[in-house]
Scaffold this active site. Structure first.
Site, short mmCIF file in Angstrom:
data_model
loop_
_atom_site.label_atom_id
_atom_site.label_comp_id
_atom_site.label_asym_id
_atom_site.label_seq_id
_atom_site.Cartn_x
_atom_site.Cartn_y
_atom_site.Cartn_z
CG HIS A 1 80.83 25.07 -27.78
ND1 HIS A 1 80.55 26.40 -27.84
CD2 HIS A 1 81.10 24.67 -29.06
CE1 HIS A 1 80.65 26.81 -29.10
NE2 HIS A 1 80.98 25.77 -29.87
CG ASP B 1 80.41 24.54 -34.94
OD1 ASP B 1 80.68 25.49 -34.19
OD2 ASP B 1 80.75 23.36 -34.68
CG ASP B 2 83.88 26.31 -36.67
OD1 ASP B 2 84.31 27.40 -36.29
OD2 ASP B 2 83.53 25.40 -35.89
CG HIS C 1 76.87 26.88 -32.51
ND1 HIS C 1 76.75 25.76 -31.72
CD2 HIS C 1 78.21 27.03 -32.70
CE1 HIS C 1 77.93 25.25 -31.46
NE2 HIS C 1 78.85 26.01 -32.06
CG HIS D 1 82.85 29.00 -33.46
ND1 HIS D 1 83.21 29.16 -32.15
CD2 HIS D 1 82.02 27.94 -33.51
CE1 HIS D 1 82.64 28.22 -31.42
NE2 HIS D 1 81.90 27.47 -32.22
CD GLU E 1 81.80 20.15 -30.74
OE1 GLU E 1 82.32 20.87 -29.86
OE2 GLU E 1 82.01 20.30 -31.96
N1 ADE Z 1 85.66 26.43 -31.84
C1 ADE Z 1 85.26 26.55 -33.11
N2 ADE Z 1 84.43 25.55 -33.43
C2 ADE Z 1 84.27 24.79 -32.32
C3 ADE Z 1 83.53 23.63 -32.01
N3 ADE Z 1 82.76 23.02 -32.91
N4 ADE Z 1 83.63 23.12 -30.77
C4 ADE Z 1 84.41 23.72 -29.86
N5 ADE Z 1 85.12 24.80 -30.10
C5 ADE Z 1 85.05 25.35 -31.33
ZN ZN Z 2 80.87 25.73 -31.96
#
Ligand code: ADE
Ligand code: ZN
Length: 355
Positions: A214, A295-296, A30, A32, A217
């Site tokens: 997703h 994630d990011d 996971h 991005h 969340e």
């Molecule tokens: N795009 C990038 N990170 C995300 C996240 N945590 N939730 C939804 N969309 C995303």
């Molecule tokens: Zn994500």
């Protein structure tokens, strides 16, 4: 493939846990790729491409990374991605991620990318896909990391826009089946339930693509149910709100549906107030197939090892047995072949036997 974890697992002393977490082989499922764009690279690409940013320095941009919720993050994330214009930009971004991942002992990564973030600005989809494909190949040669790509649809846009993106990507999907293996659903969750994308997911299923989304969340457990039952996904990205519905937890456990959990992201986006309040340990206790991911990472304070180390520090019930389970889950939940999975699990077992 061994069916039981190495016997010495509980004998590993607690003070060796951070090193174990850092050094164990793992997969990241996971991530991005646009969320791996560090402020320094944003500024370098802005200069290279003549893009003007709303911030005048790396420090002032980084100082803006204080988010109240998912939407406040997404606003900055899409602004950061505006510096990506050419194939070389996508290549450089992904190589920077792979370098970090290799240092964290990631042996396999499945990268999400958001083509609509770029095509909406006039960037050709081939520039996006070819840059990423080239980086995946270079990363395998340079770092020995295997990787797959998952094309995500932005859920705040329409299903027609998703179909249009699928049509644009189709020649590349057909040409690069072995690498471009699946589709996902990301962006603003609340108010955009999975049902909105039922037809495009059905089409992707017919095309033989792997399906993830997703869900849970910020959105309610109902979105996880419909990701499973309407979209027919194989993995749930995040899914932490499943605990609000015991019958959903029972279903996820019985079917061993993987949850790709991202602890630092959940704290930065205020899903949990602190890491100590995160439900990762509870999800494991409930018998769910949980994995740890970043994630990011450029926006949320760390890459995968930072997620592991900080989460284990904050949740003292987590032990080396959990570390093994999480790494093993990451391999089992991946879209790699059974023989790749067996090899990784063998090397994971020998890693734990030899510490
Ligand atoms: N795009 C990038 N990170 C995300 C996240 N945590 N939730 C939804 N969309 C995303
Ligand atoms: Zn994500």
């Amino acid at each position: 493939m061994s069916l039981t974890p190495p016997a010495r697992l509980d004998a590993i002393p607690i003070d060796r846990l951070p090193t174990l977490l850092r050094q164990m082989p793992k997969a990241e499922l996971h991530l991005h790729i646009e969320g791996s764009l560090e402020p320094e690279l944003i500024f370098a690409l802005a200069a290279r491409n003549g893009v003007t940013l709303a911030y005048d320095s790396v420090e002032s941009l980084r100082a803006a990374y204080a988010f109240g919720d998912l939407q406040s993050f997404l606003d900055l994330y899409y602004a950061g991605a505006s510096v990506l214009l050419h194939e070389a930009d996508f290549f450089d971004m992904a190589m920077a991620y792979f370098r970090r991942a290799a240092a964290d002992h990631v042996v396999h990564a499945e990268l999400f990318f958001d083509p609509q973030t770029h095509t909406e600005r006039g960037v050709p989809i081939d520039a996006v896909i070819n840059g990423l494909l080239r980086a995946c190949e270079a990363a395998e040669a340079e770092f020995g990391i295997t990787s797959l790509l998952i094309l995500c649809f932005l859920r705040h846009l329409s299903e027609d826009a998703a179909f249009d993106t699928l049509a644009q990507a189709l020649p590349s999907i057909e040409k690069h089946r072995a690498r471009l293996v699946g589709i996902g659903l990301d962006s603003s969750e609340r108010g955009h339930p999975p049902e909105k994308f039922a037809r495009v997911y059905a089409r992707c299923h017919e095309l033989g693509l792997r399906l993830v989304a997703h869900a849970g969340e910020e959105g309610p457990p109902a979105y996880i149910w419909s990701a499973l039952d309407v979209l027919k996904v194989e993995r749930i990205d995040h899914g932490v709100r499943c605990v609000e519905d015991p019958s959903l937890v029972a279903r996820l456990a019985a079917e061993r549906v993987p949850l790709t959990v991202c602890p630092l992201s959940n704290v930065k986006l205020r899903v949990f107030d602190t890491l100590a309040q995160h439900n990762l340990a509870r999800l494991l206790e409930l018998g769910l197939c949980v994995t740890v991911n970043s994630d990011d990472p450029a926006y949320f304070g760390g890459y995968i090892n930072q997620n592991f180390v900080e989460t284990f520090e904050a949740l003292p019930s987590l032990t080396s047995a959990h570390a093994y389970t999480l790494a093993r889950n990451s391999f089992e939940a991946s879209f790699a072949t059974s023989s790749q999975k067996a090899q990784w699990i063998e090397s994971l077992d020998s890693h734990f036997l030899n510490i």
